[in-house]
Design an enzyme around this catalytic site. Structure first.
Site, PDB file in Angstrom:
ATOM      1  CG  HIS A 115      35.382  15.296  97.370  1.00  0.00           C
ATOM      2  ND1 HIS A 115      35.546  14.113  98.027  1.00  0.00           N
ATOM      3  CD2 HIS A 115      34.629  16.065  98.172  1.00  0.00           C
ATOM      4  CE1 HIS A 115      34.922  14.165  99.191  1.00  0.00           C
ATOM      5  NE2 HIS A 115      34.350  15.349  99.307  1.00  0.00           N
ATOM      6  CG  ASP A 172      34.966  28.205  97.261  1.00  0.00           C
ATOM      7  OD1 ASP A 172      35.808  29.090  97.481  1.00  0.00           O
ATOM      8  OD2 ASP A 172      34.140  28.258  96.335  1.00  0.00           O
ATOM      9  CD  GLU A 209      34.658  31.996  95.876  1.00  0.00           C
ATOM     10  OE1 GLU A 209      33.442  31.732  95.913  1.00  0.00           O
ATOM     11  OE2 GLU A 209      35.547  31.148  96.060  1.00  0.00           O
TER      12      GLU A 209
HETATM   13  P1  FAD Z   1      40.268  12.980  93.539  1.00  0.00           P
HETATM   14  O1  FAD Z   1      38.942  13.319  93.026  1.00  0.00           O
HETATM   15  O2  FAD Z   1      40.388  11.757  94.350  1.00  0.00           O
HETATM   16  O3  FAD Z   1      41.319  12.918  92.326  1.00  0.00           O
HETATM   17  C1  FAD Z   1      41.278  13.860  91.285  1.00  0.00           C
HETATM   18  C2  FAD Z   1      42.317  13.537  90.221  1.00  0.00           C
HETATM   19  O4  FAD Z   1      43.607  13.749  90.761  1.00  0.00           O
HETATM   20  C3  FAD Z   1      42.293  12.096  89.739  1.00  0.00           C
HETATM   21  O5  FAD Z   1      42.697  12.040  88.394  1.00  0.00           O
HETATM   22  C4  FAD Z   1      43.316  11.428  90.608  1.00  0.00           C
HETATM   23  O6  FAD Z   1      43.880  10.288  90.007  1.00  0.00           O
HETATM   24  C5  FAD Z   1      44.341  12.523  90.771  1.00  0.00           C
HETATM   25  N1  FAD Z   1      45.033  12.475  92.055  1.00  0.00           N
HETATM   26  C6  FAD Z   1      44.502  12.410  93.277  1.00  0.00           C
HETATM   27  N2  FAD Z   1      45.470  12.416  94.193  1.00  0.00           N
HETATM   28  C7  FAD Z   1      46.623  12.484  93.529  1.00  0.00           C
HETATM   29  C8  FAD Z   1      47.995  12.505  93.912  1.00  0.00           C
HETATM   30  N3  FAD Z   1      48.371  12.467  95.192  1.00  0.00           N
HETATM   31  N4  FAD Z   1      48.932  12.576  92.945  1.00  0.00           N
HETATM   32  C9  FAD Z   1      48.582  12.620  91.647  1.00  0.00           C
HETATM   33  N5  FAD Z   1      47.309  12.581  91.222  1.00  0.00           N
HETATM   34  C10 FAD Z   1      46.352  12.520  92.155  1.00  0.00           C
HETATM   35  N6  FAD Z   1      38.030  22.670  93.368  1.00  0.00           N
HETATM   36  C11 FAD Z   1      38.575  23.895  93.390  1.00  0.00           C
HETATM   37  O7  FAD Z   1      39.535  24.178  92.689  1.00  0.00           O
HETATM   38  N7  FAD Z   1      38.045  24.860  94.188  1.00  0.00           N
HETATM   39  C12 FAD Z   1      37.010  24.624  95.024  1.00  0.00           C
HETATM   40  O8  FAD Z   1      36.574  25.517  95.735  1.00  0.00           O
HETATM   41  C13 FAD Z   1      36.432  23.323  95.027  1.00  0.00           C
HETATM   42  N8  FAD Z   1      35.400  23.021  95.829  1.00  0.00           N
HETATM   43  C14 FAD Z   1      34.874  21.766  95.811  1.00  0.00           C
HETATM   44  C15 FAD Z   1      33.811  21.461  96.654  1.00  0.00           C
HETATM   45  C16 FAD Z   1      33.274  20.192  96.665  1.00  0.00           C
HETATM   46  C17 FAD Z   1      32.133  19.882  97.593  1.00  0.00           C
HETATM   47  C18 FAD Z   1      33.779  19.210  95.789  1.00  0.00           C
HETATM   48  C19 FAD Z   1      33.192  17.847  95.754  1.00  0.00           C
HETATM   49  C20 FAD Z   1      34.815  19.504  94.928  1.00  0.00           C
HETATM   50  C21 FAD Z   1      35.377  20.779  94.940  1.00  0.00           C
HETATM   51  N9  FAD Z   1      36.445  21.113  94.121  1.00  0.00           N
HETATM   52  C22 FAD Z   1      36.983  22.371  94.155  1.00  0.00           C
HETATM   53  C23 FAD Z   1      36.934  20.138  93.154  1.00  0.00           C
HETATM   54  C24 FAD Z   1      38.158  19.393  93.660  1.00  0.00           C
HETATM   55  O9  FAD Z   1      39.278  20.224  93.568  1.00  0.00           O
HETATM   56  C25 FAD Z   1      38.348  18.202  92.777  1.00  0.00           C
HETATM   57  O10 FAD Z   1      37.305  17.330  93.042  1.00  0.00           O
HETATM   58  C26 FAD Z   1      39.680  17.520  92.935  1.00  0.00           C
HETATM   59  O11 FAD Z   1      39.600  16.363  92.153  1.00  0.00           O
HETATM   60  C27 FAD Z   1      40.176  17.213  94.326  1.00  0.00           C
HETATM   61  O12 FAD Z   1      39.460  16.209  94.959  1.00  0.00           O
HETATM   62  P2  FAD Z   1      40.197  14.951  95.614  1.00  0.00           P
HETATM   63  O13 FAD Z   1      41.322  15.371  96.468  1.00  0.00           O
HETATM   64  O14 FAD Z   1      39.114  14.154  96.220  1.00  0.00           O
HETATM   65  O15 FAD Z   1      40.828  14.233  94.344  1.00  0.00           O
END
Ligand code: FAD
Length: 615
Positions: free
Chosen positions: A159, A239, A352
């Site tokens: 994400h 969120d 918020e």
């Molecule tokens: P990824 O996007 O897959 O990874 C993000 C980063 O973390 C990359 O660098 C990856 O290599 C690293 N990573 C992933 N997993 C691990 C692991 N296990 N160990 C070490 N590194 C790792 N953020 C907020 O703070 N508040 C919100 O309310 C919020 N709402 C969102 C709503 C939507 C619809 C979306 C798309 C995003 C939102 N986000 C929010 C952002 C979200 O926190 C970030 O996208 C974050 O990257 C987490 O997504 P992910 O778990 O898919 O991680």
């Protein structure tokens, strides 16, 4: 992952190089749960490769129950699609798992690793590894370290919006697979992988509860597991809950609870981390604190989070959820800042807010405000001088016992407490919307947005999002120059603007925050592209213009989910914090193998000096 899988990765990459295959499609490697001999893997792999897919059209059929599966999903040339799939021995006993082995599923697994929610960047990895344990993660990292060039990216739920979880030509670890591993079935696996941990509380007389959760678990899975099984839940959320624990802890993890309970990085007791040298370590504020704090907000640079221990609290039963409207930004921020600085016994549990357009536009305007859906926004109540942009403050108060609503007669009822707390606020009277919803429903509220966005296609369209932390010192100026100045027509998605407190963030974590004062704002421009709307390039350019305006006006701000290159990173962190970031990188990931999609450190060849000397 055992030694055989490690060698398989190297073998695959060797073959890929020898055959001159392009990285048009990545390999997908699913390590077996049981030990498989290297020679068996190697000989089957080689035998399969020597059979031309052109001559053996039946070849693509997966075999269930063997030690591994190799699939050509396109019966033409390996360069088109080559998938290596090692099945766990348990698959044979689980007929439903056979579905996972379909070429389409495997192709999808490879494809998704090359894209993310942002849809702006595409980077095809050499292979996608689906780890079943922290050992698998360690093996993949060690395998990469043996090569001069391979990098490793943990992918949570993908994400990110700027390729942060990608590894072009490298290995992507599908962390969801870690969460999905269970002794009996992959379905619902994350929940069966979670464990309740109880410890005596400090000072005795009671105990504290924690959840031990896999790094690839979704927060949504943590919520359902905690509430359904134990009546317990973490205090701090995002969120949207279809994000992974490891992904948000690598960034911050913020929502309306952050002002009171701290961000998610302030709500972790212990981590299990596989560092860039392939070592698996358990760390906490008391044990290996430097690694613990480095990893929190560390953008995946120092280690892969394979397990997190999250404090749990009694879960509320219901939530009194209220939105009120402001025409004046000064009134809005004064009230929001007052609310987030109230003592705990007089504070809401969630604060918020967002900016919206003063029009009847269904996405950007008045209809985006009322809760529950369907309530009417009476624009005639707005003051005569209201400008093109309005503001909505959103608060929530938790209820721990079921109470019938309305409960006006009960002084302690959430509705009357909430009204009393809101009485001094300067919102536009009459423009208030309230509902009582279950706690799980409240935390799952963005799922409805996702469903609608999937229906209308905007979920799969590009998302050129921009997230900033802006110091309270500069937020009024930011509103004038950016929100009213550049975004007065809306962005086809939420424009979140709400305050939080710096004292709730541990300065030892890797997160960069604005320098000045205690209060800063999250500004989240969550753009959803719609057909016929502005071109993506225009929106990306506008994000650039906003950042330029922030710099030119001297705002005290930091990017949240930064997407920078080269020297921009040292400017982002500031001199002192950058030095610490670089030192930590040298300590925990000396070859700069991890999270290449962040574009902070170049990969260093094995045996060469630390990459940190190259920046
Ligand atoms: P990824 O996007 O897959 O990874 C993000 C980063 O973390 C990359 O660098 C990856 O290599 C690293 N990573 C992933 N997993 C691990 C692991 N296990 N160990 C070490 N590194 C790792 N953020 C907020 O703070 N508040 C919100 O309310 C919020 N709402 C969102 C709503 C939507 C619809 C979306 C798309 C995003 C939102 N986000 C929010 C952002 C979200 O926190 C970030 O996208 C974050 O990257 C987490 O997504 P992910 O778990 O898919 O991680």
């Amino acid at each position: 992952m055992n030694e055989s899988t490690e060698r398989l990765i190297l073998l695959c990459l060797f073959l890929e190089k020898r055959e001159g295959w392009t990285s048009a499609c990545p390999l997908v490697i699913n390590p077996p749960a049981t030990q498989t001999s290297t020679s068996a893997v190697t000989s089957q792999y080689t035998a399969s490769c020597s059979a031309s897919p052109l001559q053996s059209p039946a070849w693509p059929r997966p075999r269930v129950g063997g030690c591994f599966h190799l699939l050509h999903t396109a019966p033409c040339h390996p360069a088109k699609m080559m998938l290596a799939y090692m099945d766990r021995a348990t698959a044979a006993a689980e007929p439903e798992d056979a579905g996972e082995l379909s070429p389409a599923t495997m192709a999808a697994a490879g494809r998704v690793a090359a894209i993310d929610f942002g849809g702006l960047v595409r980077a095809v990895p050499a292979a996608v590894v689906r780890p079943a344990s922290a050992d698998d993660v360690a093996s993949a990292i060690r395998a990469a370290a043996l090569t001069p060039h391979l990098t490793v990216a943990a992918r949570g739920n993908g994400h990110s919006v700027a390729g942060q979880a990608m590894a072009e030509g490298g290995l992507v670890l599908d962390m969801r697979s870690l969460a999905a591993t269970s002794s009996s079935s992959r379905r619902g696996g994350a929940q069966t992988m979670m464990q309740l941990v109880q410890c005596p509380s400090e000072g005795g007389g009671g105990h504290c509860c924690f959840a031990d959760v896999p790094g690839g678990a979704l927060w949504e899975e943590v919520l359902h597991w905690g509430v359904d099984n134990h009546g317990l839940a973490p205090a701090s959320w995002t969120d949207y809950l279809r994000l992974t624990v490891g992904g948000t802890l690598s960034n911050g993890g913020v929502s309306g609870q952050s002002f009171r309970y701290g961000p998610q990085v302030s709500n972790v007791a212990e981590l299990e981390v596989v560092t860039g040298d392939g070592e698996c370590r358990v760390c906490s504020p008391a044990s290996h604190p430097d690694l613990f704090f480095a990893v929190l907000g560390g953008l995946g640079q120092f280690g892969v989070i394979t397990r997190a221990r999250i404090p749990l609290h009694k879960a509320p039963k219901a939530v009194r959820w209220t939105r009120v409207v402001y025409a004046s930004f000064a009134d809005y921020t004064a009230d929001a800042e007052w609310l987030v600085t109230r003592p705990p016994d007089a504070a809401f549990d969630y604060v918020e807010g967002f900016a919206f357009v003063n029009s009847d536009d269904p996405v950007n305007g008045w209809p985006s405000v009322p809760i529950p859906g369907g309530a009417r926004f009476d624009a005639s109540l707005l003051p005569a001088g209201a400008g093109p942009v309005l503001y909505c403050l959103e608060v929530a108060l938790y209820q721990y016992a079921h109470r019938p609503e309305p409960d006006d007669d009960e002084d302690q009822g959430a509705a009357s407490v909430s009204r009393r707390m809101m009485a001094p606020l300067k919102y536009v009277r009459g423009l208030e919307f309230a509902a009582v919803v279950g706690y799980v429903d409240f935390l799952s509220r963005v799922n409805r947005v996702e469903e609608e966005a999937r229906r209308n296609g905007s979920w799969d369209a590009p998302h050129p999002w921009l997230n900033l932390f802006v110091s309270a010192r500069d937020i009024a100026d930011f509103d004038r120059a950016v929100i009213k100045g550049m975004l007065a027509d809306g962005i086809d998605g939420p424009m979140l603007v709400y305050p939080m407190l710096k004292s709730k963030w541990d300065p030892n974590t890797s997160v960069a925050l604005p320098e000045k004062g205690e209060i800063f704002y999250l500004v989240a421009l969550l753009r959803f592209c719609r057909p016929g709307g502005p071109a993506v390039d225009e929106l990306v350019a506008q994000n650039g213009a906003i950042l330029s305006a922030c710099r030119a006006n001297g705002y005290d701000y930091k990017a949240y989910f930064p997407s920078y290159r080269g020297g921009e990173w040292s400017r982002h962190f500031g001199a002192g914090r950058w030095r610490r970031f670089v030192d930590r990188k040298a300590r925990y990931d000396p070859l700069a193998i991890l999270a290449p999609g962040q574009k902070i450190f170049p990969r260093a060849p094995a045996g060469r000096p630390s990459p940190c000397s190259l920046v």
